[in-house]
Write an enzyme that holds these catalytic residues in place. Structure first.
Site: not given
Ligand code: NDP
Length: 501
Positions: A245, A279
């Protein structure tokens, strides 16, 4: 002893990792740095614990995970205060993050049996007398490496799902947020004291690298793309599977038929929450020509009102990682040098450890502020002909994590055209708080999924079992077969598959 150090810079002193408050430099805690031997011992303990934990079955694990969820829920204020002290996160942001983490734990615990439990699946043409079973078994020990920006939600996206699937976990938090990691691992171990089902190891990047080499059965990594590549290279040595990720450069596209006030509100929150250190934060905004000026005015008016400071009640806290400040400064200065304009903030907005909201327009598409992850409270707002052009530009970086579309009539259609793992329509970032939805990216944003059914399966291996339940009708898979069997086989296959309709 409480010492004051360089704000936010973790230090190693006599074998301890020292974490500090990014605004004040106040020492938050000391944590023993894991040696190779202690890491090896932790993985060995985890292996024993994994057998016990898997043996509890779905209901035993569910009961314990739900108890853990309740303990966290009843101590949310305490957790949020620690998140504020160690990472600088404002109280409201910390609570939103922690509540989302709690929700994920509950969902994973309640959903695991349905997704992973044994089920009967269809048989096949030549094997009708066999029953086929599919189940998803735990991998064993999962190594989780987490970042600092969402110190509970992000690691929990892997930890809760890996645990619900029956694995033990060894967790390495970011060197910037070990205290938050320790806090929730301690809470889990109060609920599950019998075995080392969830352990934490502290240290710098080398401890993360050692975890990748430690013989765990999977690495779930969340962090930057650059580190993700290193993790994958090390894991390749032992064919350890990885889930990556990584970073993003998410865009919002605002169509001419968008609700402008809703869009401006979501844009400011999605871009500036957690000081832009998200993010899936909105970093670029593409706005259809007819509504550009109106939208921009609304964004600037909202962003100008935000409070910046170390107080828990601030809208925007300090930049957690001091080295990021120079990246934010470079992106702003480069954008301004290359013809961009700051309609709010600008170069003078950078006042370490804080960065004031900065809204940039007329920034060329190849500028760092448009192509690279900024991770600060900045937004580029760009005029486009229409939403279709916005989507084309949204898709023009190597990243592909999330994003948002604002449109009353074309939302779903445009969302499907964005090359990313998740897109929210008429909101921002909301997919991250939906446990049923898988979360993860494409391209430089990584691969694999946390959350959702896919996130549960990510921490398992499919196990296929075939059980004969009657004598063979057609003895095809034995050397006892005869010419007659073969002609029967051919007759059956022609009957079933031989016609074009
Ligand atoms: P980093 O890549 O710097 O670090 C992530 C983790 O990896 C930390 O625990 C770090 O330890 C560890 N690490 C560092 N070097 C190595 C190595 N060689 N081998 C193994 N592990 C290592 O990221 P940040 O902590 O700065 O996090 C911010 C990044 O994370 C941003 O790019 C952001 O977009 C991304 N992110 C992605 C999310 C997603 O779900 N896609 C969610 C949240 C963040 P240490 O800190 O001790 O160096």
């Amino acid at each position: 002893m409480t010492a004051t150090r360089t704000p936010g810079v973790p230090a190693i002193d006599e074998g301890s990792l020292i974490s500090t408050n990014p605004a004040t430099g106040e020492e938050v805690g000391r944590f023993p740095v894991a040696s190779t031997d202690s890491l090896t011992a932790a993985v060995a303990r985890a292996r024993d614990a994994a057998a016990w934990w898997a043996g509890l079955g779905f209901s035993g694990r569910k009961q314990r995970l739900l108890a853990f969820r309740s303990v966290l829920t009843n101590r949310l204020e305490e957790l949020a205060a620690l998140m504020n002290r160690e990472g600088g996160k404002p109280r409201a942001d910390a609570l939103v993050e922690a509540i989302a983490a709690v929700d994920h734990i509950a969902w994973a615990a309640q959903r695991a049996r349905k997704v992973l439990g044994r089920r009967r699946v269809g048989s096949s043409l030549l094997l009708k007398e066999h029953a086929a079973f599919l189940e998803y078994l735990p991998l064993g020990v999962v190594g989780v490496i987490g970042p600092w920006n969402y110190p509970i939600l992000t690691p929990m996206g892997s930890i809760a799902y890996a645990l619900a699937a029956g694995n033990a976990v060894v967790f390495k938090p970011s060197e910037y947020t070990p205290a938050v990691g320790q806090w929730f691992v301690d809470r889990f171990n109060e609920v599950v004291p019998e075995h080392a089902v969830l352990q934490i190891v502290y240290g710098l990047g080398d401890v993360g690298a050692a975890l990748c080499r430690s013989g765990v059965d999977k690495i779930a990594f969340t962090g930057s793309t650059a580190t993700g590549k290193k993790v994958m290279a090390v894991a390749a040595e032992s064919l350890t599977p990885v889930l990556l990720e990584c970073g993003g450069k998410d865009a919002m596209v605002v169509a001419a038929d968008a609700d402008l006030d809703e869009a401006a509100s979501a844009c400011v929150w999605g871009g500036l929450t957690n000081a832009g250190q998200t993010c899936v934060g909105i970093e670029r905004v593409y706005v259809a020509e007819p509504i550009f000026d109106d939208f921009l005015n609304r964004v600037v008016a909202r962003a100008a009102k935000l409070t910046v400071g170390a107080e828990p009640s601030s809208d925007i806290g300090p930049i957690t990682m001091p080295s990021q400040i120079e990246i934010i400064r470079r992106h702003i200065e480069d954008a301004l040098t290359r013809g961009g304009r700051a309609v709010l903030g600008g170069a003078e907005a950078v006042q370490p450890p804080f960065v004031n909201p900065t809204i940039l327009v007329d920034v060329p598409e190849d500028a760092a502020a448009v192509q690279e992850e900024t991770f600060g409270p900045t937004l580029t707002v760009t005029r486009v002909r229409d939403a279709a052009e916005g989507v084309r530009l949204a898709n023009s970086t190597g990243y592909g994590l999330g994003g948002a579309i604002f449109s009353k009539s074309q939302g779903l259609n445009l969302a499907r055209q964005v090359r990313s793992g998740m897109t929210s329509v008429n909101s921002a970032l909301t997919f991250a708080g939906m446990p049923a939805l898988p979360f993860g990216g494409v391209g430089n944003s990584g691969f694999g999924r946390i959350h959702g059914d896919d996130g549960l399966r990510e921490f398992t291996r499919p196990k296929s079992i075939v059980k004969r339940r009657a004598p063979s009708l057609l003895a095809a898979t034995t050397f006892d077969r005869t010419e007659k069997t073969i002609s029967q086989m051919l007759r059956v296959v022609r009957l079933v598959h031989g016609r074009s309709k």
